[in-house]
Design a protein around this motif. Structure first.
Motif, PDB file in Angstrom:
ATOM      1  N   UNK A 286       0.808  -1.032  -0.022  1.00 32.72           N
ATOM      2  CA  UNK A 286      -0.071   0.071   0.061  1.00 32.72           C
ATOM      3  C   UNK A 286       1.097   1.337   0.035  1.00 32.72           C
ATOM      4  N   UNK A 287       0.652   2.063  -1.139  1.00 29.20           N
ATOM      5  CA  UNK A 287       1.411   3.134  -0.991  1.00 29.20           C
ATOM      6  C   UNK A 287       0.871   4.493  -0.621  1.00 29.20           C
ATOM      7  N   UNK A 288       1.417   5.262   0.321  1.00 29.12           N
ATOM      8  CA  UNK A 288       1.037   6.607   0.750  1.00 29.12           C
ATOM      9  C   UNK A 288       1.688   7.660  -0.253  1.00 29.12           C
ATOM     10  N   UNK A 289       1.110   8.230  -1.036  1.00 27.92           N
ATOM     11  CA  UNK A 289       1.644   9.444  -1.838  1.00 27.92           C
ATOM     12  C   UNK A 289       0.986  10.694  -1.737  1.00 27.92           C
ATOM     13  N   UNK A 290       1.811  11.826  -2.032  1.00 31.24           N
ATOM     14  CA  UNK A 290       1.474  13.042  -1.867  1.00 31.24           C
ATOM     15  C   UNK A 290       2.530  13.907  -1.787  1.00 31.24           C
ATOM     16  N   UNK A 291       2.040  15.323  -1.996  1.00 30.63           N
ATOM     17  CA  UNK A 291       3.266  16.428  -2.011  1.00 30.63           C
ATOM     18  C   UNK A 291       3.614  16.403  -0.712  1.00 30.63           C
ATOM     19  N   UNK A 292       4.920  17.095  -0.504  1.00 30.72           N
ATOM     20  CA  UNK A 292       5.343  17.585   0.858  1.00 30.72           C
ATOM     21  C   UNK A 292       4.476  18.312   1.714  1.00 30.72           C
ATOM     22  N   UNK A 293       4.154  17.807   2.989  1.00 28.80           N
ATOM     23  CA  UNK A 293       3.301  18.441   4.044  1.00 28.80           C
ATOM     24  C   UNK A 293       1.867  17.780   4.037  1.00 28.80           C
ATOM     25  N   UNK A 294       1.868  16.569   3.101  1.00 27.64           N
ATOM     26  CA  UNK A 294       0.644  15.986   3.261  1.00 27.64           C
ATOM     27  C   UNK A 294       0.580  15.085   4.273  1.00 27.64           C
ATOM     28  N   UNK A 295       1.662  14.718   5.335  1.00 26.90           N
ATOM     29  CA  UNK A 295       1.221  14.027   6.575  1.00 26.90           C
ATOM     30  C   UNK A 295       1.440  12.427   6.054  1.00 26.90           C
ATOM     31  N   UNK A 296       2.192  12.079   4.765  1.00 25.57           N
ATOM     32  CA  UNK A 296       2.352  10.969   4.701  1.00 25.57           C
ATOM     33  C   UNK A 296       3.195  10.125   5.624  1.00 25.57           C
TER      34      UNK A 296
ATOM     35  N   UNK B 148      14.667   6.671   4.565  1.00 27.17           N
ATOM     36  CA  UNK B 148      15.569   7.361   3.488  1.00 27.17           C
ATOM     37  C   UNK B 148      17.279   7.360   3.972  1.00 27.17           C
ATOM     38  N   UNK B 149      17.910   6.959   3.065  1.00 21.79           N
ATOM     39  CA  UNK B 149      19.350   6.934   3.257  1.00 21.79           C
ATOM     40  C   UNK B 149      19.698   5.838   4.302  1.00 21.79           C
ATOM     41  N   UNK B 150      18.812   4.899   4.239  1.00 19.53           N
ATOM     42  CA  UNK B 150      19.178   3.702   4.981  1.00 19.53           C
ATOM     43  C   UNK B 150      19.001   3.647   6.382  1.00 19.53           C
ATOM     44  N   UNK B 151      19.845   4.922   6.866  1.00 20.98           N
ATOM     45  CA  UNK B 151      20.162   5.123   8.461  1.00 20.98           C
ATOM     46  C   UNK B 151      20.594   3.921   9.152  1.00 20.98           C
ATOM     47  N   UNK B 152      21.736   3.429   8.319  1.00 18.07           N
ATOM     48  CA  UNK B 152      22.559   2.159   9.040  1.00 18.07           C
ATOM     49  C   UNK B 152      23.472   2.721  10.088  1.00 18.07           C
TER      50      UNK B 152
ATOM     51  N   UNK C 257       9.750   4.325   4.401  1.00 19.64           N
ATOM     52  CA  UNK C 257       9.765   5.922   4.336  1.00 19.64           C
ATOM     53  C   UNK C 257      10.663   6.533   3.271  1.00 19.64           C
ATOM     54  N   UNK C 258      10.133   6.672   2.215  1.00 20.49           N
ATOM     55  CA  UNK C 258      10.858   7.079   1.079  1.00 20.49           C
ATOM     56  C   UNK C 258      12.074   6.445   0.886  1.00 20.49           C
ATOM     57  N   UNK C 259      12.196   5.128   0.807  1.00 15.57           N
ATOM     58  CA  UNK C 259      13.493   4.620   0.789  1.00 15.57           C
ATOM     59  C   UNK C 259      14.280   4.604  -0.284  1.00 15.57           C
ATOM     60  N   UNK C 260      13.675   4.977  -1.310  1.00 13.22           N
ATOM     61  CA  UNK C 260      14.529   4.871  -2.622  1.00 13.22           C
ATOM     62  C   UNK C 260      14.761   6.561  -3.123  1.00 13.22           C
TER      63      UNK C 260
ATOM     64  N   UNK D 267       3.740  -1.025   3.922  1.00 11.20           N
ATOM     65  CA  UNK D 267       2.989   0.468   3.715  1.00 11.20           C
ATOM     66  C   UNK D 267       4.254   1.212   3.335  1.00 11.20           C
ATOM     67  N   UNK D 268       4.227   1.812   2.163  1.00  8.00           N
ATOM     68  CA  UNK D 268       5.318   2.441   1.527  1.00  8.00           C
ATOM     69  C   UNK D 268       5.079   3.927   1.234  1.00  8.00           C
ATOM     70  N   UNK D 269       5.873   4.898   1.667  1.00  8.43           N
ATOM     71  CA  UNK D 269       5.848   6.309   1.490  1.00  8.43           C
ATOM     72  C   UNK D 269       6.523   6.956   0.578  1.00  8.43           C
ATOM     73  N   UNK D 270       5.948   7.649  -0.440  1.00  6.66           N
ATOM     74  CA  UNK D 270       6.926   8.263  -1.383  1.00  6.66           C
ATOM     75  C   UNK D 270       6.060   9.567  -2.143  1.00  6.66           C
ATOM     76  N   UNK D 271       6.773  10.230  -2.444  1.00  7.44           N
ATOM     77  CA  UNK D 271       6.269  11.536  -3.005  1.00  7.44           C
ATOM     78  C   UNK D 271       6.376  11.399  -4.707  1.00  7.44           C
ATOM     79  N   UNK D 272       6.520  10.189  -5.128  1.00  9.94           N
ATOM     80  CA  UNK D 272       6.728  10.029  -6.662  1.00  9.94           C
ATOM     81  C   UNK D 272       5.649   9.297  -7.058  1.00  9.94           C
TER      82      UNK D 272
END
Lengths: 384, 238
Positions: free
Chosen positions: A31-41, A83-87, A160-163, A190-195
């Motif tokens: 399930x993808x949550x998509x939207x512009x920045x500030x949309x609370x995804x 995002x950036x993996x956070x290793x 959360x915007x992983x790629x 659950x996958x968040x992206x702005x793309x």
């Protein structure tokens, strides 16, 4: 199933990040949550593992309020990719991946064995095991991030915007890899992206959020492209949504013509017979059946076909496997306006004109209107 | 030159004994300072508003001459090593608190979020993620604090026999033996260089995960400082 039940997130300064959002996230699908920045995804995603607590409403996991269990237990049951993996830069790759199993009390050997198994699954060479994150490229780090999230085999994966921080070529590779892994493992993702392209490519269901954290539309990607709920969604999908929608129609129904196809060793009679066929051009194939190029029939002399003088036929599409979008693309790029279809072995299966592709598109649209797929019907129910 | 190591009996130690005393008086305050600075820095990281006043307070304390500390402390702790070590401990805070705060803050947001999302509680996250990643910055601070502390021990001679190698300066004056002053300066400097090298070795051993430059990896910018020995030696005038 994860049910987001009328959830609102309001910050102390009065900002509303998410506004009475309700979503039913189906099991074992993306399930993808998509939207512009500030949309609370991202806020929505973080409310699922309680990194952000909802101000109102509840999040139910398999019918149970997520606040019923200790927060760290909840989180260890959900993989998280950021995002950036956070290793952990101070730990080796294998120990990064083994983090959650170790916390769950696995022995060091068992956790590391599991980590190595996951490295293989996400396509990382075993030689990376003892390296540190700084020695890996961004794309490799993100693979480690995915492996780390999968380590304890959680049923849920939050991404959360992983790629979004890797270059387009690597991103496409990671997306394909995710789809492959998902086909094997069947997690609830659950996958968040702005793309929006990423959303359409990966999502089984796509939730489009608008600024202010309200749900604009929740639908499978094909429905999103065919029936955007309002001007905002239509705008967000971009100008070429009609073309992109064709990705969801199979090329299987196209009527392929085999008459205008001749082998390179064709006799004069065969060429003459082809010349009378429906197409002004003939496609010349090699002895192995692979397409070589186009030619006008009267320019061909039996036994003396010069491959160098044929018109290039460009990239063909795989009949039945590729979408109508791929077929149309081939026809548009072809110098003759005809697309070349090949079978799985790359042998010419026939040719098809732009006109008959257009006809197939009209047919597919009509079929789409008449009998909506069952998943669409299910999806409509959960839009509130 | 044969009287270089001939230490006057009023110092109650031979040369090695003075070195031992010097190291104890210099390094115990650094250790105590580290133990104080760790929780203080963590408070400053958690409560952002606390950091500026804490920074201000450690700076003001650093500005108080050690003699003034001695005057106050001597009523309570007498002419002992403790009287020397208390101000030295306080001085280390000015270096260590910002070093640790910067080190802990240098941990990338994504790393912290990932740790939280994986179910790390605040304590585990501090001990297993923030502190290890702050090690390079903390050791950079320790290098400054250690070198500065080794040079500052000498002021202990103001309250009698507590200056260790520093007392040699005093004896050089009263016995008119300049070689003792040379001994004091050279030995202190050698100790400072040695301690610094040791800390660098410790840092290298503790952080195999740091980019070394040669391997061409991508640095994540964990607060690496310029060589701290220079400001520390300028400080020796105290």
């Amino acid at each position: 199933m994860i049910r987001i039940d009328s959830v609102t997130k309001r910050y102390p300064d009065g900002t509303v990040a998410v506004d009475r959002l309700s979503l039913d996230i189906p099991d074992r699908s993306i399930t993808v949550l998509v939207g512009p920045s500030g949309c609370g995804k991202t806020t929505t995603l973080r409310m699922i593992n309680r990194m952000v607590e909802p101000s109102e409403g509840a999040i139910l996991i398999d019918g149970v309020d997520s606040r019923q269990q200790p927060v760290n237990t909840l989180r260890r049951g959900m993989g998280y990719v950021i995002q950036n993996a956070g290793l952990f830069q101070h730990r080796t790759i294998v120990d990064n991946i083994a983090t959650v199993p170790r916390m769950l009390g696995w022995s060091k050997d068992k956790a590391r064995a599991r980590a190595r198994e996951l490295m293989e699954r996400v396509g990382l060479d075993a030689s990376f095991a003892k390296r540190y994150p700084y020695q890996l490229s961004g794309g490799q780090q993100q693979r480690v991030g995915v492996a780390r999230a999968l380590a304890a085999d959680p049923p849920v994966l939050l991404m959360d915007e992983p790629f979004s921080a890797v270059d387009p070529v690597v991103r496409k590779g990671l997306q394909d890899e995710l789809l492959r892994i998902q086909a094997e493992l069947g997690k609830t993702i659950v996958f968040v992206t702005h793309d929006i392209d990423e959303a359409v490519k990966l999502g089984t269901m796509v939730a489009v959020l608008r600024t202010g954290g309200r749900l604009a539309q929740f639908a499978p990607p094909a429905e999103l492209l065919s029936d955007p709920a309002d001007a905002f969604v239509e705008d967000f999908l971009g100008a070429d949504r009609g073309i992109r929608r064709l990705s969801f129609f199979s090329s299987a129904g196209l009527e392929l013509l085999t008459a205008p196809v001749v082998a390179i060793d064709a006799t004069a009679e065969q060429i003459a017979a082809r010349g009378a066929a429906e197409s002004p051009y003939v496609l010349v194939t090699g002895l192995d059946g692979r397409p070589l190029g186009w030619s006008e029939p009267d320019r061909l002399t039996a036994g003396q076909i010069d491959v160098g003088r044929l018109l290039a036929c460009g990239r063909p599409f795989v009949a039945g496997q590729d979408s109508l979008r791929a077929a149309l693309d081939c026809a548009v790029l072809s110098p003759t306006g005809w697309a070349v279809a090949v079978d799985h072995e790359g042998r010419a299966a026939g040719v098809v004109s732009q006109d008959s592709i257009a006809e197939a598109i009209r047919g597919a649209h009509a079929a789409g209107r008449e009998e909506p797929k069952t998943i669409k019907a299910g999806a409509r129910k959960v839009i509130r | 030159m044969n009287r270089f190591f001939d230490i006057p009996s009023d110092l109650q130690h031979d040369w090695l004994g003075l070195i031992g005393l010097h190291l104890r008086e210099a390094l115990l305050p650094v250790l105590a300072g580290l133990l104080l600075a760790l929780p203080l820095a963590q408070l400053c990281v958690r409560l952002r508003w606390l950091y500026p006043p804490v920074l201000w307070a450690t700076t003001v304390l650093y500005a108080i001459p050690s003699l003034a500390f001695f005057v106050v402390l001597i009523d309570y702790t007498g002419q002992t090593e403790l009287t020397v070590m208390i101000p030295l401990t306080i001085y280390t805070l000015m270096v260590l608190v910002p070093a640790i705060v910067d080190g802990v803050r240098s941990v990338p947001q994504e790393t912290l979020a990932a740790a939280t999302a994986m179910g790390f509680g605040p304590v585990r996250r501090y001990a297993q993620v923030q502190l290890p990643i702050a090690v390079p910055a903390i050791i950079a601070g320790l290098r400054v604090a250690t070198v500065s502390s080794i040079s500052l021990v000498s002021v202990g001679m103001l309250i009698g026999n507590q200056g260790a190698l520093g007392n040699l300066l005093h004896d050089a004056q009263i016995y008119n033996r300049p070689e003792l002053a040379w001994n004091s300066v050279l030995t202190s400097a050698a100790l400072a260089v040695l301690a610094d090298v040791l800390l660098v070795v410790v840092r290298v051993l503790l952080t195999p995960w740091m980019p070394t430059g040669r391997s061409g990896g991508r640095s994540r910018g964990a607060g690496v400082r310029p060589d701290p020995a220079v400001p520390a030696l300028e400080d020796a005038a105290r």
